[in-house]
Motif scaffolding. Structure first.
Motif, PDB file in Angstrom:
ATOM      1  N   ILE A 122     117.057  32.396 -32.602  1.00 52.74           N
ATOM      2  CA  ILE A 122     116.630  33.118 -33.808  1.00 52.74           C
ATOM      3  C   ILE A 122     117.882  33.702 -34.453  1.00 52.74           C
ATOM      4  O   ILE A 122     118.703  34.328 -33.773  1.00 52.74           O
ATOM      5  CB  ILE A 122     115.664  34.263 -33.489  1.00 52.74           C
ATOM      6  N   VAL A 151     115.573  32.829 -39.221  1.00 49.83           N
ATOM      7  CA  VAL A 151     115.521  31.375 -39.049  1.00 49.83           C
ATOM      8  C   VAL A 151     115.424  31.058 -37.552  1.00 49.83           C
ATOM      9  O   VAL A 151     116.253  31.504 -36.766  1.00 49.83           O
ATOM     10  CB  VAL A 151     116.773  30.694 -39.640  1.00 49.83           C
ATOM     11  N   MET A 152     114.416  30.279 -37.192  1.00 48.90           N
ATOM     12  CA  MET A 152     114.254  29.838 -35.812  1.00 48.90           C
ATOM     13  C   MET A 152     114.826  28.434 -35.665  1.00 48.90           C
ATOM     14  O   MET A 152     114.695  27.614 -36.567  1.00 48.90           O
ATOM     15  CB  MET A 152     112.758  29.850 -35.444  1.00 48.90           C
ATOM     16  N   GLY A 153     115.446  28.157 -34.521  1.00 46.42           N
ATOM     17  CA  GLY A 153     116.004  26.819 -34.314  1.00 46.42           C
ATOM     18  C   GLY A 153     116.370  26.586 -32.861  1.00 46.42           C
ATOM     19  O   GLY A 153     116.174  27.448 -32.003  1.00 46.42           O
ATOM     20  N   VAL A 171     107.554  29.663 -29.869  1.00 43.92           N
ATOM     21  CA  VAL A 171     107.350  29.860 -31.306  1.00 43.92           C
ATOM     22  C   VAL A 171     106.655  31.198 -31.559  1.00 43.92           C
ATOM     23  O   VAL A 171     107.078  31.988 -32.420  1.00 43.92           O
ATOM     24  CB  VAL A 171     106.524  28.703 -31.908  1.00 43.92           C
ATOM     25  N   CYS A 188     108.949  33.534 -41.577  1.00 43.85           N
ATOM     26  CA  CYS A 188     109.902  32.962 -40.626  1.00 43.85           C
ATOM     27  C   CYS A 188     110.183  31.533 -41.080  1.00 43.85           C
ATOM     28  O   CYS A 188     109.263  30.824 -41.527  1.00 43.85           O
ATOM     29  CB  CYS A 188     109.338  32.973 -39.215  1.00 43.85           C
ATOM     30  N   TYR A 189     111.423  31.103 -40.970  1.00 44.31           N
ATOM     31  CA  TYR A 189     111.844  29.790 -41.441  1.00 44.31           C
ATOM     32  C   TYR A 189     112.403  28.980 -40.267  1.00 44.31           C
ATOM     33  O   TYR A 189     112.767  29.528 -39.226  1.00 44.31           O
ATOM     34  CB  TYR A 189     112.923  29.922 -42.514  1.00 44.31           C
ATOM     35  N   LEU A 190     112.512  27.686 -40.468  1.00 50.09           N
ATOM     36  CA  LEU A 190     113.136  26.831 -39.468  1.00 50.09           C
ATOM     37  C   LEU A 190     113.585  25.527 -40.112  1.00 50.09           C
ATOM     38  O   LEU A 190     113.081  25.134 -41.159  1.00 50.09           O
ATOM     39  CB  LEU A 190     112.186  26.546 -38.299  1.00 50.09           C
ATOM     40  N   TRP A 191     114.558  24.893 -39.454  1.00 41.87           N
ATOM     41  CA  TRP A 191     114.995  23.549 -39.815  1.00 41.87           C
ATOM     42  C   TRP A 191     114.568  22.592 -38.718  1.00 41.87           C
ATOM     43  O   TRP A 191     114.654  22.922 -37.534  1.00 41.87           O
ATOM     44  CB  TRP A 191     116.521  23.482 -39.952  1.00 41.87           C
ATOM     45  N   TYR A 203     105.088  22.549 -35.167  1.00 36.97           N
ATOM     46  CA  TYR A 203     105.267  23.563 -36.210  1.00 36.97           C
ATOM     47  C   TYR A 203     104.111  23.557 -37.207  1.00 36.97           C
ATOM     48  O   TYR A 203     103.655  24.624 -37.636  1.00 36.97           O
ATOM     49  CB  TYR A 203     106.602  23.346 -36.915  1.00 36.97           C
ATOM     50  N   TYR A 208     103.277  26.307 -39.989  1.00 36.78           N
ATOM     51  CA  TYR A 208     104.447  26.157 -40.851  1.00 36.78           C
ATOM     52  C   TYR A 208     104.212  25.060 -41.880  1.00 36.78           C
ATOM     53  O   TYR A 208     103.549  24.059 -41.598  1.00 36.78           O
ATOM     54  CB  TYR A 208     105.695  25.834 -40.015  1.00 36.78           C
ATOM     55  N   CYS A 237     113.086  21.966 -44.234  1.00 31.23           N
ATOM     56  CA  CYS A 237     112.986  23.403 -44.030  1.00 31.23           C
ATOM     57  C   CYS A 237     111.509  23.771 -44.092  1.00 31.23           C
ATOM     58  O   CYS A 237     110.794  23.361 -45.016  1.00 31.23           O
ATOM     59  CB  CYS A 237     113.766  24.158 -45.101  1.00 31.23           C
TER      60      CYS A 237
END
Length: 247
Positions: A122, A151-153, A171, A188-191, A203, A208, A237
Motif C-alpha cells: 500500500i 494505491v494497492m499493489g 484486499v 482505493c486505487y490499484l494497477w 478485483y 473495483y 488502473c
C-alpha cells in the motif's frame, strides 16, 4: 477432535490455514526491532518471496511462451536485484513512515523463521494517467491526476496457498488500512496487468472498476533460458469507493 478430523477431510486446505499467522505489517516487524540491517533483511525476504510467487507464476502464453515463466538462476538473481531496489524505494517504512506499508501473511510452522506466504503493498502515491489526447475512456473522472492517493499493489500469494481466500483477505485488510490511515480518502486505487485474468477477477469481485488504461507499459518475460525480455504490455488502473469500509 472428531469435528476437526471431519473438517480436515472435507477441507484439506484447512490445515494449511491453521498454520498461518494472519495479517501483520512490515512496520510491525520494524517497530519491534528498529534495526536498519534487520529491516533490510526483511525486505530481502519479501523480495525473494515475491519473485517466486509473482514472477515465476506469471502467465506468458500471449507473449509466445509456455503457460508460466521458468526462470534460470541468473534471471531470478537479476529480478531479485531489480525488485529489491524497487521495494526499498517504495516500502522502506523506516524512511517513509505511514506513507507506505506492506501487509504480510506468514506460515507459523517454524516459529523461529516463519515464511512469507502472501503479501500486498500500500502506498500513498501519485497516480500518473495517460494524457487526454490518447482517447482513453473515463479520463474525465479525475481532474487532478497529480494528487497523491492510496494505491494497492504487489499482491502475491504462494502457489501452495492459493484458492484459500488469502488474496481476498489482503484486499479487505488493505482497504481497512487505507480507511484508518487516511480517513479523508474515499477511494482505493490499484494497477494490474490487463492479461492477469485471475487478479482482474478478484478485483472486480471485490468492487473495483477500471477507470483508465496505460497501453505503453513494460514488463519482463522469460521466453528462453538465455534472455529476460522487456516487452510491451497494457496496465489498467482500477478504483473502488471505500467510504463505507469499517476500519
Amino acid at each position: 477432535m472428531i469435528l476437526l478430523l471431519l473438517i480436515s477431510l472435507l477441507f484439506p486446505w484447512s490445515h494449511a490455514l491453521s498454520s498461518l499467522k494472519f495479517v501483520s505489517t512490515l512496520s510491525d516487524h520494524y517497530n519491534q526491532d528498529p534495526d536498519f540491517a534487520r529491516h533490510t533483511s526483511e525486505i530481502r525476504k519479501l523480495t525473494t518471496f515475491f519473485v517466486k510467487a509473482f514472477w515465476e507464476s506469471k502467465k506468458i502464453e500471449h507473449y509466445g511462451g509456455d503457460k508460466t515463466m521458468k526462470l534460470t538462476p541468473e534471471q531470478q538473481k537479476y529480478l531479485e536485484f531489480r525488485q529489491f531496489v524497487d521495494f526499498m524505494e517504495r516500502y522502506d517504512v523506516s524512511r517513509l513512515g505511514k506513507e507506505s506499508q506492506v501487509l504480510l501473511i506468514r506460515n507459523d510452522d517454524d516459529n523461529n523463521n516463519p515464511e512469507i506466504v502472501a503479501c500486498a503493498g500500500i502506498e500513498f502515491a501519485t497516480l500518473q494517467r495517460p494524457l487526454p489526447n490518447n482517447g482513453l475512456p473515463f479520463l474525465e473522472k479525475h481532474q487532478d491526476p497529480g494528487r497523491a492517493r492510496p494505491v494497492m499493489g504487489d499482491l502475491a500469494v504462494s502457489c501452495s496457498y492459493r484458492e484459500k481466500g488469502l488474496a481476498k483477505l489482503l484486499v479487505e485488510t488493505a482497504e481497512a488500512y487505507v480507511a484508518k490511515t487516511w480517513p479523508d480518502q474515499t477511494s482505493c486505487y490499484l494497477w494490474v496487468e490487463q492479461g492477469n485474468d485471475a487478479a482482474l477477477k478478484l478485483y472486480r469481485n471485490s468492487g473495483y472498476e477500471i477507470i483508465w488504461t496505460e497501453p505503453d507499459a513494460i514488463t519482463y518475460v522469460s521466453l528462453d533460458e538465455e534472455h529476460l525480455n522487456r516487452v510491451p504490455t497494457t496496465f489498467v488502473c482500477m478504483q473502488k469507493n471505500i467510504s463505507t469500509v469499517i476500519c
